[in-house]
Write a protein that holds these residues in place. Structure first.
Motif, PDB file in Angstrom:
ATOM      1  N   ALA A 154       3.354  -1.423  -8.862  1.00 16.89           N
ATOM      2  CA  ALA A 154       2.085  -1.079  -8.214  1.00 16.89           C
ATOM      3  C   ALA A 154       1.197  -2.312  -8.070  1.00 16.89           C
ATOM      4  CB  ALA A 154       1.366   0.013  -9.004  1.00 16.89           C
ATOM      5  N   ALA A 155       1.140  -3.112  -9.107  1.00 17.79           N
ATOM      6  CA  ALA A 155       0.311  -4.326  -9.069  1.00 17.79           C
ATOM      7  C   ALA A 155       0.818  -5.286  -7.986  1.00 17.79           C
ATOM      8  CB  ALA A 155       0.304  -4.997 -10.433  1.00 17.79           C
ATOM      9  N   ARG A 156       2.123  -5.450  -7.884  1.00 16.07           N
ATOM     10  CA  ARG A 156       2.689  -6.345  -6.862  1.00 16.07           C
ATOM     11  C   ARG A 156       2.420  -5.812  -5.458  1.00 16.07           C
ATOM     12  NH1 ARG A 156       8.706  -7.992  -8.675  1.00 16.07           N
ATOM     13  NH2 ARG A 156       8.646  -9.064  -6.657  1.00 16.07           N
ATOM     14  N   LEU A 157       2.496  -4.495  -5.278  1.00 14.11           N
ATOM     15  CA  LEU A 157       2.237  -3.907  -3.974  1.00 14.11           C
ATOM     16  C   LEU A 157       0.769  -4.072  -3.569  1.00 14.11           C
ATOM     17  CD1 LEU A 157       4.397  -0.657  -4.159  1.00 14.11           C
ATOM     18  CD2 LEU A 157       4.870  -2.699  -2.807  1.00 14.11           C
ATOM     19  N   ALA A 178       0.210  -7.692  -2.639  1.00  4.50           N
ATOM     20  CA  ALA A 178       0.820  -7.979  -1.333  1.00  4.50           C
ATOM     21  C   ALA A 178      -0.036  -7.436  -0.209  1.00  4.50           C
ATOM     22  CB  ALA A 178       2.235  -7.401  -1.266  1.00  4.50           C
ATOM     23  N   SER A 179      -0.604  -6.236  -0.388  1.00  3.41           N
ATOM     24  CA  SER A 179      -1.424  -5.641   0.672  1.00  3.41           C
ATOM     25  C   SER A 179      -2.756  -6.393   0.817  1.00  3.41           C
ATOM     26  CB  SER A 179      -1.666  -4.155   0.430  1.00  3.41           C
ATOM     27  OG  SER A 179      -2.461  -3.961  -0.724  1.00  3.41           O
ATOM     28  N   GLU A 180      -3.275  -6.943  -0.290  1.00  4.04           N
ATOM     29  CA  GLU A 180      -4.514  -7.718  -0.220  1.00  4.04           C
ATOM     30  C   GLU A 180      -4.299  -9.042   0.508  1.00  4.04           C
ATOM     31  OE1 GLU A 180      -5.745  -7.996  -4.298  1.00  4.04           O
ATOM     32  OE2 GLU A 180      -6.594  -5.968  -4.288  1.00  4.04           O
ATOM     33  N   HIS A 181      -3.068  -9.531   0.475  1.00  4.23           N
ATOM     34  CA  HIS A 181      -2.740 -10.787   1.154  1.00  4.23           C
ATOM     35  C   HIS A 181      -2.174 -10.539   2.548  1.00  4.23           C
ATOM     36  CE1 HIS A 181      -2.881 -12.156  -3.083  1.00  4.23           C
ATOM     37  NE2 HIS A 181      -3.387 -13.248  -2.524  1.00  4.23           N
ATOM     38  N   GLY A 182      -2.195  -9.290   2.987  1.00  7.14           N
ATOM     39  CA  GLY A 182      -1.737  -8.959   4.335  1.00  7.14           C
ATOM     40  C   GLY A 182      -0.231  -8.963   4.518  1.00  7.14           C
ATOM     41  N   PRO A 240      11.611  -0.722   5.114  1.00  7.66           N
ATOM     42  CA  PRO A 240      11.656  -2.013   4.415  1.00  7.66           C
ATOM     43  C   PRO A 240      10.788  -2.024   3.159  1.00  7.66           C
ATOM     44  CG  PRO A 240      11.517  -2.374   6.773  1.00  7.66           C
ATOM     45  CD  PRO A 240      11.335  -0.888   6.545  1.00  7.66           C
ATOM     46  N   ARG A 241       9.630  -1.383   3.221  1.00 13.08           N
ATOM     47  CA  ARG A 241       8.742  -1.325   2.047  1.00 13.08           C
ATOM     48  C   ARG A 241       9.410  -0.555   0.913  1.00 13.08           C
ATOM     49  NH1 ARG A 241       3.074  -1.960   0.983  1.00 13.08           N
ATOM     50  NH2 ARG A 241       2.382  -0.588  -0.687  1.00 13.08           N
TER      51      ARG A 241
END
Length: 173
Positions: free
Chosen positions: A162-165, A168-172, A143-144
């Motif tokens: 990269a910035a969006r990823l 997204a990872s910082e927001h869980g 899915p990622r």
């Protein structure tokens, strides 16, 4: 001449399909019942095997088709008649090596052209079946990975993706 081996377990449907196919230019139709494919193949090599996924024993027919080998060591081109609302049947046909997927609700006027195309090494998927076939196909991407491709399709560059990823990872997510 394109030789089609039609495998169907219902005699009336088998005869009807054989009659329809036999009207096509340059088509010779041979028929067989479930369990009789090897015997039918001993009478000469067909260019295409055709079966109906709605016929009783269709799964057995597909299993039998997977076990027969053409004289050149490969498989015979397999075509299946089906409906778009039968994804499991499409999946089994795919696993059996089907190269032709023919919607039973399509116009029949070019059926012989499809058989010739398959006999010549081509593939055929009716547009009405394509989406259903994609739904049952193996998806090798996570899915990622699919989300990354979606971002690229939207026009994001590598830095933007990269910035969006990272966000997204910082927001869980």
């Amino acid at each position: 001449m394109t030789i089609v081996l039609l495998v169907h377990t219902v005699p009336l449907w088998r005869a009807s399909l054989a009659s329809l196919l036999g009207t096509g230019q340059g088509i010779e139709v041979r028929t067989a019942e479930r369990g009789a494919i090897r015997t039918a193949l001993s009478g000469g090599c067909p260019d295409v095997l055709l079966t109906d996924l709605d016929c009783p024993g269709a799964r057995d027919v597909l299993d039998e088709v997977k076990t027969v080998t053409a004289p050149h060591g490969g498989t015979y081109p397999l075509a299946v008649l089906t409906r778009s609302d039968q994804p499991r049947g499409l999946r089994r046909a795919y696993e059996a090596g089907a190269l032709g997927y023919i919607d039973k609700y399509r116009p029949v006027d070019d059926l012989s052209e499809v058989m010739h195309k398959l006999a010549d090494g081509g593939r055929h998927i009716d547009e009405s079946l394509a989406f259903s076939l994609l739904q049952v196909a193996d998806m090798p991407l996570s899915p990622r990975e699919l989300s990354v491709l979606s971002m690229a399709e939207e026009g994001d560059n590598v830095a933007g993706i990269a910035a969006r990823l990272v966000a997204a990872s910082e927001h869980g997510e």
